[in-house]
Scaffold this active site. Structure first.
Site, PDB file in Angstrom:
ATOM      1  N   ASP A 462      30.841  79.083  80.867  1.00  0.00           N
ATOM      2  CA  ASP A 462      31.992  78.174  80.791  1.00  0.00           C
ATOM      3  C   ASP A 462      33.294  78.978  80.787  1.00  0.00           C
ATOM      4  O   ASP A 462      33.289  80.198  80.623  1.00  0.00           O
ATOM      5  CB  ASP A 462      31.879  77.329  79.510  1.00  0.00           C
ATOM      6  CG  ASP A 462      32.757  76.081  79.569  1.00  0.00           C
ATOM      7  OD1 ASP A 462      33.220  75.718  80.672  1.00  0.00           O
ATOM      8  OD2 ASP A 462      32.979  75.464  78.503  1.00  0.00           O
ATOM      9  N   GLU A 465      37.436  80.172  84.877  1.00  0.00           N
ATOM     10  CA  GLU A 465      38.394  79.948  85.999  1.00  0.00           C
ATOM     11  C   GLU A 465      39.278  81.153  86.304  1.00  0.00           C
ATOM     12  O   GLU A 465      39.748  81.232  87.436  1.00  0.00           O
ATOM     13  CB  GLU A 465      39.268  78.737  85.672  1.00  0.00           C
ATOM     14  CG  GLU A 465      38.519  77.424  85.757  1.00  0.00           C
ATOM     15  CD  GLU A 465      37.454  77.245  84.671  1.00  0.00           C
ATOM     16  OE1 GLU A 465      37.675  77.704  83.544  1.00  0.00           O
ATOM     17  OE2 GLU A 465      36.395  76.686  84.980  1.00  0.00           O
ATOM     18  N   ASP A 635      34.690  68.681  82.679  1.00  0.00           N
ATOM     19  CA  ASP A 635      35.044  67.892  81.504  1.00  0.00           C
ATOM     20  C   ASP A 635      35.500  66.501  81.896  1.00  0.00           C
ATOM     21  O   ASP A 635      36.696  66.210  81.959  1.00  0.00           O
ATOM     22  CB  ASP A 635      36.125  68.615  80.717  1.00  0.00           C
ATOM     23  CG  ASP A 635      35.637  69.970  80.230  1.00  0.00           C
ATOM     24  OD1 ASP A 635      34.441  70.071  79.890  1.00  0.00           O
ATOM     25  OD2 ASP A 635      36.435  70.914  80.197  1.00  0.00           O
TER      26      ASP A 635
END
Ligand SMILES: *[C@@H]1O[C@H](CO)[C@@H](O)[C@H](O)[C@H]1NC(C)=O
Ligand SMILES: *[C@@H]1O[C@H](CO)[C@@H](O)[C@H](O)[C@H]1NC(C)=O
Ligand SMILES: *[C@@H]1O[C@H](CO)[C@@H](O)[C@H](O)[C@H]1NC(C)=O
Ligand SMILES: *[C@@H]1O[C@H](CO)[C@@H](O)[C@H](O)[C@H]1NC(C)=O
Length: 959
Positions: A462, A465, A635
Site C-alpha cells: 500500500d 504512489e 479507497d
C-alpha cells in the site's frame, strides 16, 4: 488506506500533543502538506496554445532499416520555448514489429552524453515491445505515411482501410519539459482505458485524462494510483448493410505527468517529459488487441488456487482475539472465508516488519497463524512503502529495518545527497529506491527474516504512489522528534468520527439517518469553530518562465491537471526533486515507483516461498504489473455509486493486463448498510479477487453482521465456489495468452453498437453474464441480452433458456438475488462448493453444457496443484458438445499421479437446451448412465459413475 486531507491548518510545523489522538505523540500541522496553490494549465483560458506559436519539425534524411524507417526531424523555425526549451533535432524511428504491431518512436537526437535533459524509460524496468523478427512494411497490417514539413504522420490499418491515428495538420512540439502531439479521430471512434481513473462513462468522450500516480482516494475523474497510458479504440462500420466492430489499441509508453485531452474529433497529448514511444495493435477484435498488448507488457501472473477464495479485511482489527473472532464467526455462520487480512493495526507504531507486542505479541501471533494454516486458511498483512526513520536521540528506540537499509544505502535522496525524509503513518520516514544497488538484497532479507516470525501467505503493498503526507523532505533536521502523528485526524479520532451512510439510508433507517446527520453537523460545527480558516495561498496559474536548457522540476512550466491537494506535484507524495541512485529525479519516474516495488517484491516472495507463486496485492501499478501482482480498486466509499463503478474499474484493469482485480466490498470509507452490503457481497462474488474491507472506526461490515447479508453472501458464494474451476481456468488462459477474465459485453459481442457504454453488467469469461442490481431500493434490474445470432441465455438458477433477442429485458432482482446467465455455446467446469477452497477441491466436479441455437458448445478446464510457480504436472481437458453428445479430450504434462488428490470424480453433467427427453444416455457408446430430464426447463442431468474422472485421452457421452 488513504489519508483524508484536512483543509484547516493548525499551527505551523509540529503542533502540540493532540490529546484526542490515539497516540500521545506530537501531531504534524496540516500545513506541512500544503504546497503551492497552482492551477492546471488547461484551465487557463489565456494560456498560449503551443500549436499557434511553435514551429513544428521538418523531416530529412529518411532511410530504410531492417524493420522500417529512420529519419531526422529538425526544428522548422524559431524555437517557441513555450513550456520548456525546444529540442532542435529529433530521431524518428518506425518499426513494423509484427503483422499486427507498429512502433513509432520520436526522441531527442545528437545530445552529448551526460547532457540529456530528457528521460527515456528503462526497458529493463518497463518492458518495451521489441522488433524481434521485424516483418517490414510489406508483412504488416499497418501503413505509416508522413508529411515532411511541418512533419506529421498517419497510421492506416491496411486490412480495413481505417486511418487509426493521424497528426496531420498539427505541429509536433518537443521541449525538455513539454511534449505535445495531436491526433484526429473519426466520429465513430470509441475510446476506453487511459487510467487509472474512475469516470462518468466507460467510453471516454470529452474527458481530461491526467496520469500521475496519486494517493487521493477514489475521487471521480481524478488521476488515481497507477499509470496506464493505453487505450482501446472500438469503431463500428457498416459492411454490406450489417454493423461490424473493429478495434485497435494504442500504447503511449511515457510515464511522466501528463494530460490526455480526449475530445470529439481528436486527442491532444501533453506530457512534461520523456519521449514519444507509441505502439499500435491492430486487433481487429477487442480481445485480440488486449491480448497483443498484454503479451508485450507482461502476461498476468497465475494465482494460487486459494486466492480465489473469499478474503476478509478491515482497518481496526485491534488485536489477535479480534482477528480470531472474525475467523470463528465466519465459521460459526458457515460463510466461506479463506483469508484474513491485517491493515496497519498489527504493526508496532506502524513500522513495517514489526508486530505490536501489546496487541499482536509475536509468539502468540505465530502460534495463532500456525493454527490458522492447519485449517487451510491464510493470512495477508499490509506492508507500507515508507520506512520509519530511527530517532537518533532516543537510545531506547530500535528499528533495525531502517538501520540496515541506511547501512546498505537503499533510500531515496535529496538533491544534496542526504536521505529524503517525508512523513507517513509511523512519523517521519524514508523511501526505498528501487534503483539502489543493494535494495533487492535488503528487501529480501527483511521479508525472509520477518516471515519466520509472522508466517504470512502473501503481501499487500500500500501507499506506493509513493505517498508522503508532507511537501518535500519535511523531516530533514527534525527526526529527533520522531515518532510524529500524521497531519490529520485518523478516522474515529475526535472531530473525525464517521457519520456517513450509503444513498437512501434515510429511507431504510430514517431514525439512525437523522441521528447521524445531526451528529455530523455538530462535528462539522465544532471543527469549524475550533480551527481557524486555512491559510492556503491564493491559487495562481504558472507563468511559464523558461531558462534555456534548464529544467524546473519542482514547478514545471506546464502544470498538469493533477487532482491532488492544490495541484502541486509535491503535495501528498514524495516530491519531484527526490533523487534516485541511478541519477534520475522522481519527476521522471514518479508514477513507476509502485510498478518497481511490485517487481522487486515478486522476486522477494519467490525467495520467501521457493517454488510457489507469489501473491501480491498492490495499489499503484503500471504496465506489466499484472505479471507480478493483483490490484484492488483503492479507497472507495460505502455507496451505491462506488459499487457501480467497481465494474468499470475491473474492465479497465482487464485492458491494463491486471485481471486479478476486486474492490473493497461493502465499501471502505463511510458506514455501510444492510442493503448495500447485501448487493455488494453478491456482486463481488463474480470478480476474480473477492475481499471485504473497511476503514478504521466505521461500523462493522463482515458478511455475518446482518442476517440477510449472511444469507445473500452464502447464496452468491456457493455459485462462486462452484465456479472455481472456471475462474481458475480463465486465469490460466490470461496467464498463457494475455486474455481477460472479467469482460465488457462489447468485447464478447464486438459487432453490437448498443454495447458501447455498457458497464452496468459484465461477462465472466466468454460463458457467464452478470446483471447486478446496482441502485438503492430496486427489486428488479434491466439488462441487455446481446446475441450473435446463435446466442441463447440460460438462467443460472433454473437452467431454462431466457431472452436471446439482443434487447433490453427487466428481470427480478429482490434483495438477496443476483441475476446470472449462462451463454449458450459454452461449457462451464464446476466443482461442488465448500467452506474453503481446500475442501472444495476434494469435492466431485460437475459440468454445465449450455447449447447454443445450433446445438453446439465448447469449453475447457485446467487442473494443476494450485500453487507451483513452474508447473510440472497439469491436465487440460477440452469439451466439445453437439446436439446429442459431449466429448472430453484430455492432454497432460508431467505425472498425473501427482495430481491424484485433485482429480476427484466428475459426478454430473447438466445439459441445457435439450429439446426432448432422450431415451438413453450412454458413456463411450455402450455403458448406460442414469439421467433425469426436466421438461419444463429442457434440462438434462446426467449422473456419471463414480469411476468417471478427468484424464488423458477421449471420453464420450451421448444422449
Ligand atoms: C477539461 O479540460 C478543458 C480544457 O481543455 C476544461 O475546459 C474543462 O473544464 C476540463 N474538464 C474537467 C472536468 O476538468
Ligand atoms: C524540493 O521540492 C520541495 C517541494 O516542492 C521544495 O520544498 C524544496 O525546496 C525542493 N528542494 C530543492 C533542493 O529543490
Ligand atoms: C434522503 O437523502 C438523499 C441524499 O442521499 C436526499 O436526496 C433525499 O431527499 C433524502 N430523502 C428523504 C426522504 O429525506
Ligand atoms: C439502523 O442503523 C443502525 C446503525 O447502522 C443499525 O444498528 C440498525 O440495526 C439499523 N436498523 C435497521 C432497522 O436497519
Amino acid at each position: 488506506m488513504k489519508a483524508q486531507s484536512i483543509s484547516a491548518a493548525l499551527l505551523a510545523g509540529v503542533a502540540t500533543c493532540a490529546a484526542e489522538s490515539f497516540r500521545a505523540i506530537p501531531t504534524l500541522s496540516p500545513s506541512v502538506d500544503n504546497g503551492e496553490n497552482i492551477l492546471p494549465t488547461i484551465m487557463n483560458s489565456s494560456a498560449i496554445d503551443p500549436q499557434t506559436v511553435c514551429p513544428g519539425y521538418k523531416l530529412m534524411h529518411m532511410r530504410q532499416t531492417k524493420s522500417g524507417v529512420d529519419a531526422r526531424l529538425y526544428l522548422a523555425g524559431k524555437a517557441c520555448n513555450i513550456y520548456g526549451s525546444d529540442i532542435d533535432q529529433l530521431q524518428l524511428r518506425v518499426q513494423y514489429q509484427t503483422r499486427d504491431r507498429l512502433s513509432v518512436q520520436i526522441y531527442p537526437a545528437n545530445i552529448p552524453d551526460g547532457q540529456e535533459s530528457w528521460y527515456k524509460v528503462d526497458d529493463d524496468q518497463i518492458a518495451r515491445p521489441l522488433d524481434r523478427m521485424p516483418v517490414g512494411p510489406t508483412g504488416s497490417d499497418w501503413e505509416f505515411s508522413y508529411v515532411e514539413n511541418p512533419f506529421s504522420f498517419t497510421i492506416k490499418r491496411k486490412s480495413t482501410g481505417d486511418i487509426v491515428f493521424s497528426t496531420k495538420d498539427t505541429k509536433l512540439v518537443f521541449e525538455n519539459q513539454f511534449v505535445e502531439w495531436k491526433t484526429s479521430l473519426p466520429s465513430n471512434s470509441n475510446i476506453y482505458g487511459l487510467g487509472d481513473i474512475i469516470s462518468a462513462n466507460f467510453e471516454l468522450k470529452n474527458t481530461n485524462r491526467t496520469i500521475y500516480a496519486a494517493d487521493i482516494g477514489d475521487a471521480p475523474e481524478a488521476n488515481l494510483y497507477g499509470a496506464h497510458p493505453f487505450y482501446l479504440d472500438h469503431r463500428y462500420v457498416k459492411v454490406n448493410g450489417a454493423t461490424k466492430g473493429y478495434a485497435h489499441g494504442v500504447y503511449s509508453r511515457n510515464f511522466h505527468g501528463q494530460d490526455i485531452l480526449v475530445r470529439e474529433g481528436g486527442i491532444t497529448w501533453r506530457t512534461i517529459g520523456g519521449s514519444i514511444d507509441l505502439f499500435f495493435f491492430s486487433g481487429p477484435t477487442p480481445a485480440k488487441v488486449t491480448q497483443s498488448y498484454v503479451s508485450e507488457i507482461g502476461k498476468p501472473a497465475m494465482q494460487q488456487y486459494w486466492t480465489f477464495g473469499f478474503h476478509q479485511c478491515r482497518w481496526g482489527y485491534a488485536n489477535i482475539s479480534e482477528l480470531d473472532n472474525v475467523v470463528k464467526s465466519y465459521q460459526r455462520f458457515e460463510i466461506p472465508m479463506e483469508t484474513i487480512w491485517s491493515d496497519i493495526d498489527y504493526m508496532d507504531q506502524y513500522r513495517d516488519f514489526t508486530v505490536d507486542e501489546n496487541t499482536y505479541p509475536q509468539v502468540e501471533f505465530k502460534a495463532w497463524l500456525d493454527d490458522l494454516h492447519k485449517e487451510h486458511l491464510h493470512y495477508i498483512p499490509i506492508v507500507d512503502a515508507a520506512i520509519y526513520i530511527t530517532n537518533p536521540s532516543n537510545s531506547s528506540e530500535s528499528y533495525p529495518t531502517y538501520d540496515r537499509g541506511h547501512e546498505l544505502d537503499v533510500f531515496m535522496k535529496n538533491p544534496d545527497g542526504s536521505e529524503y525524509i517525508g512523513a507517513v503513518w509511523p512519523g517521519y520516514t524514508v523511501f526505498p529506491d528501487w534503483s539502489a544497488p543493494n535494495v533487492q538484497k535488503w528487501w529480501d532479507e527483511e521479508y525472509i527474516s520477518w516471515h519466520k516470525e509472522v508466517p504470512f501467505d502473501g503481501i499487500w503493498l500500500d501507499m506506493n504512489e509513493v505517498s508522503s503526507f508532507c511537501v518535500g523532505s519535511c523531516g530533514s533536521g527534525k527526526i529527533n522528534m520522531n515518532p510524529v502523528h500524521p497531519p490529520f485526524k485518523l478516522p474515529g479520532e475526535k472531530g473525525s468520527v464517521i457519520y456517513s451512510y450509503p444513498e437512501g439510508f434515510n429511507l431504510t433507517n430514517s431514525t439512525e439517518a437523522a441521528a447521524a446527520a445531526a451528529a455530523s453537523k455538530a462535528q462539522d460545527d465544532a471543527n469549524n469553530a475550533q480551527n481557524p480558516p486555512s491559510t492556503v495561498t491564493t491559487p495562481y496559474y504558472q507563468i511559464p518562465a523558461v531558462t534555456p536548457n534548464v529544467r524546473n522540476i519542482n514547478h514545471p512550466p506546464y502544470a498538469i491537471n493533477h487532482a491532488q491537494g492544490n495541484h502541486d506535484l509535491a503535495v501528498h507524495a514524495v516530491s519531484p526533486n527526490a533523487t534516485h541512485h541511478d541519477g534520475t529525479s522522481d519527476y521522471d519516474v514518479h508514477s513507476l515507483w509502485g510498478a518497481l516495488e511490485i517487481r522487486a517484491s515478486f522476486e522477494t516472495l519467490l525467495k520467501v516461498f521457493p517454488g510457489k507463486r507469489p501473491f501480491l496485492l498492490a495499489r499503484s501499478t503500471g504496465p506489466g504489473s499484472g505479471k507480478y501482482a493483483a490490484h484492488w480498486g483503492g479507497d472507495n466509499g460505502s455507496t451505491f455509486y462506488y459499487m457501480r463503478k467497481s465494474i468499470q474499474q475491473a474492465l479497465n484493469f482487464g485492458l491494463f493486463g491486471i485481471p486479478f482485480f476486486g474492490v473493497d466490498t461493502c465499501g471502505f470509507g463511510g458506514n455501510s448498510d444492510l442493503e448495500l452490503c447485501s448487493r455488494w457481497m453478491q456482486l463481488s462474488a463474480f470478480f476474480t479477487f473477492y475481499r471485504n474491507h473497511n476503514i478504521l472506526s466505521a461500523n462493522s461490515q463482515e458478511a455475518y453482521v446482518w442476517a440477510d447479508v449472511a444469507t445473500a453472501a452464502k447464496t452468491a458464494m456457493s455459485i462462486r465456489y462452484s465456479l472455481l474451476p472456471y475462474f481458475y481456468t480463465l486465469m490460466y488462459h490470461a496467464h498463457k495468452t494475455g486474455s481477460t477474465v472479467l469482460r465488457a459485453l462489447s468485447w464478447e459481442f464486438p459487432d453490437d453498437e448498443n454495447l458501447i457504454n455498457t458497464d452496468s453488467q459484465f461477462m465472466v469469461g466468454p460463458g457467464l453474464m452478470v446483471v447486478p442490481a446496482l441502485d438503492q431500493g430496486v427489486t428488479n434490474v434491466t439488462g441487455y441480452f446481446p446475441t450473435d445470432g446463435n446466442t441463447v441465455w440460460y438462467d443460472w438458477y433454473t437452467g431454462a433458456a431466457t431472452f436471446s433477442d439482443g434487447k433490453n429485458h427487466t428481470v427480478d432482482a429482490p434483495l438477496g438475488h443476483i441475476p446470472v446467465f449462462i451463454r449458450g455455446g459454452y461449457v462451464l467446469p464446476l466443482q461442488k462448493p465448500a467452506l474453503t477452497t481446500y475442501q472444495a477441491r476434494k469435492n466431485p466436479f460437475e459440468v454445465i453444457v449450455a447449447l447454443d441455437k445450433s446445438g453446439k458448445a465448447t469449453g475447457n478446464v485446467y487442473i494443476d496443484d494450485g500453487e507451483s510457480h513452474n508447473v510440472k504436472d497439469a491436465l487440460f481437458v477440452a469439451f466439445r458438445a453437439t446436439k446429442n453428445s459431449v466429448w472430453f479430450n484430455g492432454v497432460s504434462i508431467g505425472n498425473l499421479d501427482k495430481l491424484k488428490s485433485y482429480l476427484t470424480n466428475v459426478a454430473s453433467v447438466y445439459v441445457l437446451g435439450v429439446e426432448t427427453k432422450p431415451s438413453a444416455v450412454k458413456l463411450s457408446g455402450s455403458q448406460n448412465c442414469d439421467f433425469e430430464y426436466d421438461t419444463q426447463h429442457k434440462k438434462l442431468t446426467i449422473k456419471l459413475p463414480s469411476s468417471f474422472v478427468y484424464s488423458k485421452g477421449q471420453k464420450e457421452i451421448t444422449w
